[in-house]
Design a protein around this motif. Sequence first.
Motif, PDB file in Angstrom:
ATOM      1  N   TRP A 189      14.269  64.721  40.985  1.00  0.00           N
ATOM      2  CA  TRP A 189      15.361  64.001  41.632  1.00  0.00           C
ATOM      3  C   TRP A 189      15.415  62.535  41.219  1.00  0.00           C
ATOM      4  O   TRP A 189      16.464  61.895  41.303  1.00  0.00           O
ATOM      5  CB  TRP A 189      15.234  64.126  43.150  1.00  0.00           C
ATOM      6  CG  TRP A 189      15.394  65.530  43.632  1.00  0.00           C
ATOM      7  CD1 TRP A 189      14.415  66.365  44.077  1.00  0.00           C
ATOM      8  CD2 TRP A 189      16.612  66.288  43.697  1.00  0.00           C
ATOM      9  NE1 TRP A 189      14.941  67.593  44.422  1.00  0.00           N
ATOM     10  CE2 TRP A 189      16.288  67.567  44.203  1.00  0.00           C
ATOM     11  CE3 TRP A 189      17.941  66.009  43.379  1.00  0.00           C
ATOM     12  CZ2 TRP A 189      17.245  68.557  44.396  1.00  0.00           C
ATOM     13  CZ3 TRP A 189      18.902  66.995  43.576  1.00  0.00           C
ATOM     14  CH2 TRP A 189      18.551  68.245  44.075  1.00  0.00           C
ATOM     15  N   MET A 190      14.283  61.990  40.762  1.00  0.00           N
ATOM     16  CA  MET A 190      14.271  60.578  40.362  1.00  0.00           C
ATOM     17  C   MET A 190      15.153  60.328  39.154  1.00  0.00           C
ATOM     18  O   MET A 190      15.527  59.185  38.860  1.00  0.00           O
ATOM     19  CB  MET A 190      12.839  60.114  40.083  1.00  0.00           C
ATOM     20  CG  MET A 190      12.218  60.607  38.791  1.00  0.00           C
ATOM     21  SD  MET A 190      11.804  62.366  38.842  1.00  0.00           S
ATOM     22  CE  MET A 190      10.923  62.548  37.282  1.00  0.00           C
ATOM     23  N   LEU A 191      15.552  61.425  38.440  1.00  0.00           N
ATOM     24  CA  LEU A 191      16.431  61.239  37.285  1.00  0.00           C
ATOM     25  C   LEU A 191      17.790  60.668  37.697  1.00  0.00           C
ATOM     26  O   LEU A 191      18.480  60.052  36.874  1.00  0.00           O
ATOM     27  CB  LEU A 191      16.632  62.568  36.560  1.00  0.00           C
ATOM     28  CG  LEU A 191      15.420  63.132  35.802  1.00  0.00           C
ATOM     29  CD1 LEU A 191      15.748  64.489  35.219  1.00  0.00           C
ATOM     30  CD2 LEU A 191      14.975  62.175  34.700  1.00  0.00           C
ATOM     31  N   SER A 208      14.815  72.922  28.953  1.00  0.00           N
ATOM     32  CA  SER A 208      15.960  72.834  29.851  1.00  0.00           C
ATOM     33  C   SER A 208      17.249  72.888  29.047  1.00  0.00           C
ATOM     34  O   SER A 208      17.246  72.731  27.817  1.00  0.00           O
ATOM     35  CB  SER A 208      15.908  71.529  30.641  1.00  0.00           C
ATOM     36  OG  SER A 208      16.156  70.430  29.776  1.00  0.00           O
ATOM     37  N   LEU A 209      18.372  73.087  29.743  1.00  0.00           N
ATOM     38  CA  LEU A 209      19.657  73.121  29.040  1.00  0.00           C
ATOM     39  C   LEU A 209      19.914  71.808  28.313  1.00  0.00           C
ATOM     40  O   LEU A 209      20.368  71.800  27.163  1.00  0.00           O
ATOM     41  CB  LEU A 209      20.791  73.409  30.024  1.00  0.00           C
ATOM     42  CG  LEU A 209      20.844  74.829  30.605  1.00  0.00           C
ATOM     43  CD1 LEU A 209      22.004  74.940  31.597  1.00  0.00           C
ATOM     44  CD2 LEU A 209      20.976  75.879  29.520  1.00  0.00           C
ATOM     45  N   LEU A 210      19.624  70.682  28.967  1.00  0.00           N
ATOM     46  CA  LEU A 210      19.856  69.382  28.330  1.00  0.00           C
ATOM     47  C   LEU A 210      18.993  69.230  27.087  1.00  0.00           C
ATOM     48  O   LEU A 210      19.455  68.781  26.032  1.00  0.00           O
ATOM     49  CB  LEU A 210      19.567  68.253  29.320  1.00  0.00           C
ATOM     50  CG  LEU A 210      19.712  66.834  28.767  1.00  0.00           C
ATOM     51  CD1 LEU A 210      21.149  66.553  28.356  1.00  0.00           C
ATOM     52  CD2 LEU A 210      19.244  65.801  29.797  1.00  0.00           C
ATOM     53  N   ASN A 211      17.747  69.633  27.181  1.00  0.00           N
ATOM     54  CA  ASN A 211      16.818  69.440  26.068  1.00  0.00           C
ATOM     55  C   ASN A 211      17.034  70.454  24.950  1.00  0.00           C
ATOM     56  O   ASN A 211      16.516  70.280  23.843  1.00  0.00           O
ATOM     57  CB  ASN A 211      15.372  69.506  26.579  1.00  0.00           C
ATOM     58  CG  ASN A 211      14.411  68.756  25.682  1.00  0.00           C
ATOM     59  OD1 ASN A 211      14.827  67.953  24.838  1.00  0.00           O
ATOM     60  ND2 ASN A 211      13.133  69.020  25.849  1.00  0.00           N
ATOM     61  N   LYS A 212      17.798  71.512  25.213  1.00  0.00           N
ATOM     62  CA  LYS A 212      18.157  72.443  24.136  1.00  0.00           C
ATOM     63  C   LYS A 212      19.149  71.809  23.164  1.00  0.00           C
ATOM     64  O   LYS A 212      19.236  72.206  21.999  1.00  0.00           O
ATOM     65  CB  LYS A 212      18.806  73.702  24.719  1.00  0.00           C
ATOM     66  CG  LYS A 212      17.892  74.641  25.499  1.00  0.00           C
ATOM     67  CD  LYS A 212      18.715  75.810  26.038  1.00  0.00           C
ATOM     68  CE  LYS A 212      17.973  76.617  27.082  1.00  0.00           C
ATOM     69  NZ  LYS A 212      16.917  77.458  26.511  1.00  0.00           N
ATOM     70  N   MET A 213      19.919  70.848  23.671  1.00  0.00           N
ATOM     71  CA  MET A 213      20.971  70.262  22.845  1.00  0.00           C
ATOM     72  C   MET A 213      20.362  69.408  21.730  1.00  0.00           C
ATOM     73  O   MET A 213      19.474  68.596  21.988  1.00  0.00           O
ATOM     74  CB  MET A 213      21.907  69.395  23.694  1.00  0.00           C
ATOM     75  CG  MET A 213      22.561  70.103  24.879  1.00  0.00           C
ATOM     76  SD  MET A 213      23.641  71.473  24.433  1.00  0.00           S
ATOM     77  CE  MET A 213      22.668  72.889  24.970  1.00  0.00           C
ATOM     78  N   GLU A 252      22.812  70.629  37.131  1.00  0.00           N
ATOM     79  CA  GLU A 252      23.956  69.792  37.492  1.00  0.00           C
ATOM     80  C   GLU A 252      23.721  68.313  37.198  1.00  0.00           C
ATOM     81  O   GLU A 252      24.686  67.565  37.002  1.00  0.00           O
ATOM     82  CB  GLU A 252      24.336  69.995  38.970  1.00  0.00           C
ATOM     83  CG  GLU A 252      23.335  69.470  39.984  1.00  0.00           C
ATOM     84  CD  GLU A 252      22.201  70.429  40.287  1.00  0.00           C
ATOM     85  OE1 GLU A 252      21.499  70.221  41.293  1.00  0.00           O
ATOM     86  OE2 GLU A 252      22.001  71.397  39.517  1.00  0.00           O
ATOM     87  N   PHE A 253      22.472  67.861  37.190  1.00  0.00           N
ATOM     88  CA  PHE A 253      22.227  66.452  36.847  1.00  0.00           C
ATOM     89  C   PHE A 253      21.434  66.290  35.557  1.00  0.00           C
ATOM     90  O   PHE A 253      20.953  65.215  35.236  1.00  0.00           O
ATOM     91  CB  PHE A 253      21.555  65.694  38.011  1.00  0.00           C
ATOM     92  CG  PHE A 253      20.214  66.243  38.450  1.00  0.00           C
ATOM     93  CD1 PHE A 253      19.067  65.963  37.747  1.00  0.00           C
ATOM     94  CD2 PHE A 253      20.117  67.014  39.592  1.00  0.00           C
ATOM     95  CE1 PHE A 253      17.833  66.444  38.161  1.00  0.00           C
ATOM     96  CE2 PHE A 253      18.889  67.506  40.033  1.00  0.00           C
ATOM     97  CZ  PHE A 253      17.749  67.212  39.306  1.00  0.00           C
ATOM     98  N   GLY A 254      21.319  67.373  34.809  1.00  0.00           N
ATOM     99  CA  GLY A 254      20.641  67.278  33.522  1.00  0.00           C
ATOM    100  C   GLY A 254      19.132  67.185  33.647  1.00  0.00           C
ATOM    101  O   GLY A 254      18.508  66.289  33.069  1.00  0.00           O
ATOM    102  N   GLN A 255      18.532  68.107  34.414  1.00  0.00           N
ATOM    103  CA  GLN A 255      17.074  68.189  34.467  1.00  0.00           C
ATOM    104  C   GLN A 255      16.551  68.233  33.033  1.00  0.00           C
ATOM    105  O   GLN A 255      17.001  69.056  32.231  1.00  0.00           O
ATOM    106  CB  GLN A 255      16.653  69.448  35.232  1.00  0.00           C
ATOM    107  CG  GLN A 255      15.178  69.759  35.230  1.00  0.00           C
ATOM    108  CD  GLN A 255      14.407  69.093  36.353  1.00  0.00           C
ATOM    109  OE1 GLN A 255      14.998  68.457  37.211  1.00  0.00           O
ATOM    110  NE2 GLN A 255      13.105  69.229  36.343  1.00  0.00           N
TER     111      GLN A 255
END
Length: 647
Positions: free
Chosen positions: A484-486, A432-437, A469-472
């Motif tokens: 969605w629980m994130l 995911s985009l978040l986990n690429k960081m 938008e919420f950092g999947q």
Amino acid sequence: MRCRLIATTPTDFEVHLFHEGSLYKSYELFGAHVINENGITGTRFCVWAPHAREVRLVGNFNDWNGSDHSLVKVSEQGVWTIFVPENLEGHLYKYEIVTKNGDVLLKADPYAFYSELRPQTASIVYSLEGYEWNDKAWQRKKLRKPIYQQPMFIYELHFGTWKKKNDGSFYTYQELADELIPYILEHGFTHIELLPLVEHPLDRSWGYQGTGYYSVTSRYGTPHDFMAFVDRCHQAGIGVILDWVPGHFCKDAHGLYLFDGEPTYEYVNFQDRENFVWGTANFDLGKREVHSFLISNALFWMEYFHIDGFRVDAVANMLYWPNSDVRQPNPYAVEFLQKLNEVVFAHDPSVLMIAEDSTDWPRVTSPTYEGGLGFNYKWNMGWMNDILTYMEAAPEYRKSLHHKVTFSLLYAYSENFILPFSHDEVVHGKKSLLNKMPGDYEQKFAQLRLLYAYLVTHPGKKLLFMGGEFGQFDEWKDLEQLDWMLLDFEMHRKMDEYVKELMKFYKRYKALYELDHSPEGFEWIDVHNAEQSIFSFIRKGTKENDLLIVVCNFTPVVYHDYKIGVPLHTTYKEAFNSDAITFGGSGHINKKALAAREEPFHGKPYHVQMTIPPFGISVLRPIRKREERTDDGKEKVHRHVIGRRSR
């Protein structure tokens, strides 16, 4: 079902136009239509099968026995038709095609308006007439305010996995409208882009391998249900873009593949026909009947479903001959794409025709009369690949990748670009985009906030795939809804709020979108600071001094009293900072106004000194003072934001 006032048999002129490749509403000729002629109500069926020895109509109305329902061949090039003197609305049907070799094939109707729910594959006689639209205000607005100088931030989503019911079943089109529209409005996206909704066999796919190009998938409801979905989006001020695949199609037995036993919709030559990467077949774009089929399909979605635009998939796969060691252009594809865009824009000049093209083909978004392909937007795949390569690198190595950030501005105005963080970047092990960081938990969020703000401040329209938008944290999962629980976790919740605020900021300042496609809208301040991985630039609107100063820091180092050259001798105020505590940041912001000093810096006549947040972006807006007299003769000072839109 409302009966159509059309002839029981096709006219010679209609057939001529179809074979010529210019029957742009071929869906009015082909498929199943309940009609009335001379007081007789019946159902006319029409199909193109140029190599067939015989074509029979079978369905639940004749116990799937077509011996009494043979179609008549009305053109030497293979148009077949039959008129059944019954209203067959709601009945299932297929074409029983006898090939030259005597084999018998059962095929769904390529022009069917509705199809059986998978895994069943029959077509359904269905009328698209009768829906009362309520989106006139939206249609007027589109023509009055062309998108080029307007904000456009697209939310890309897949219906089947955006959200599911507690039992794992799909939401219907109507239920999705209830769920999705308030969500889009709350977050501030201007458009939604739907992954393909043409009928397709596999739930676990995104829909790019279609079998029914004129059938909106029955997984989520009826065609009229989808009309209502689009209508409600328009009434809420949301544009609807459809992913569309005119390059290749599914090879399932009931679909278009070898439709009458021989290549019909696809190339005759095996090497040209087979798409080995995706396991599909390539449309023969040199065949005029295929032109009629595909161009009509685009107009069909616009006319019956009020679709605002198409993201045309895999343009590169069309522009160059497949399966070749030599990168050889396909002249048939070039002609088809130019023709497609000319016809579509003649029908509706406000439509969005977006090329998903990964090549350096020139003038993709230039008019056809200038030798261009005629699209009005192109995904900037080069920018997307470069910035993600840069962001995935550890901060200490980014200075060696400085060019990955700067290169895009060398060609940013060669096309009308959309900057995409799409579905393609969050699958197949890409993360995911978040986990690429890189970095720890908080650094990942900080860099994702930075990335999104850089997206917003870079020239070009914007696109984000659902969940970003919420950092999947996980990549896309084909059998599950978004996580969605994130949103129960603080950092993900703050990321979601951050995106909402970023969207408000984007829409508030015309400098961020008014000159997206003009070099006058961008100017570097400091492009050379590779050692600190800091970039600064100006975004400008159409009015003089309507500008924003953008400073990006791609390292975890905080800088105080950092000097930035500025063009105006005025005071600047921080309009946005991705490091604010409310967003989950460390709070390195510029609370006080920053007065420009009369000392040149970065090639600008003035400079300010400011705090540069770690893994952050700071955006400054100029303010000016105006003096006027009060009733008692004293001077009163007013501060006015330059370039800020009135509310």
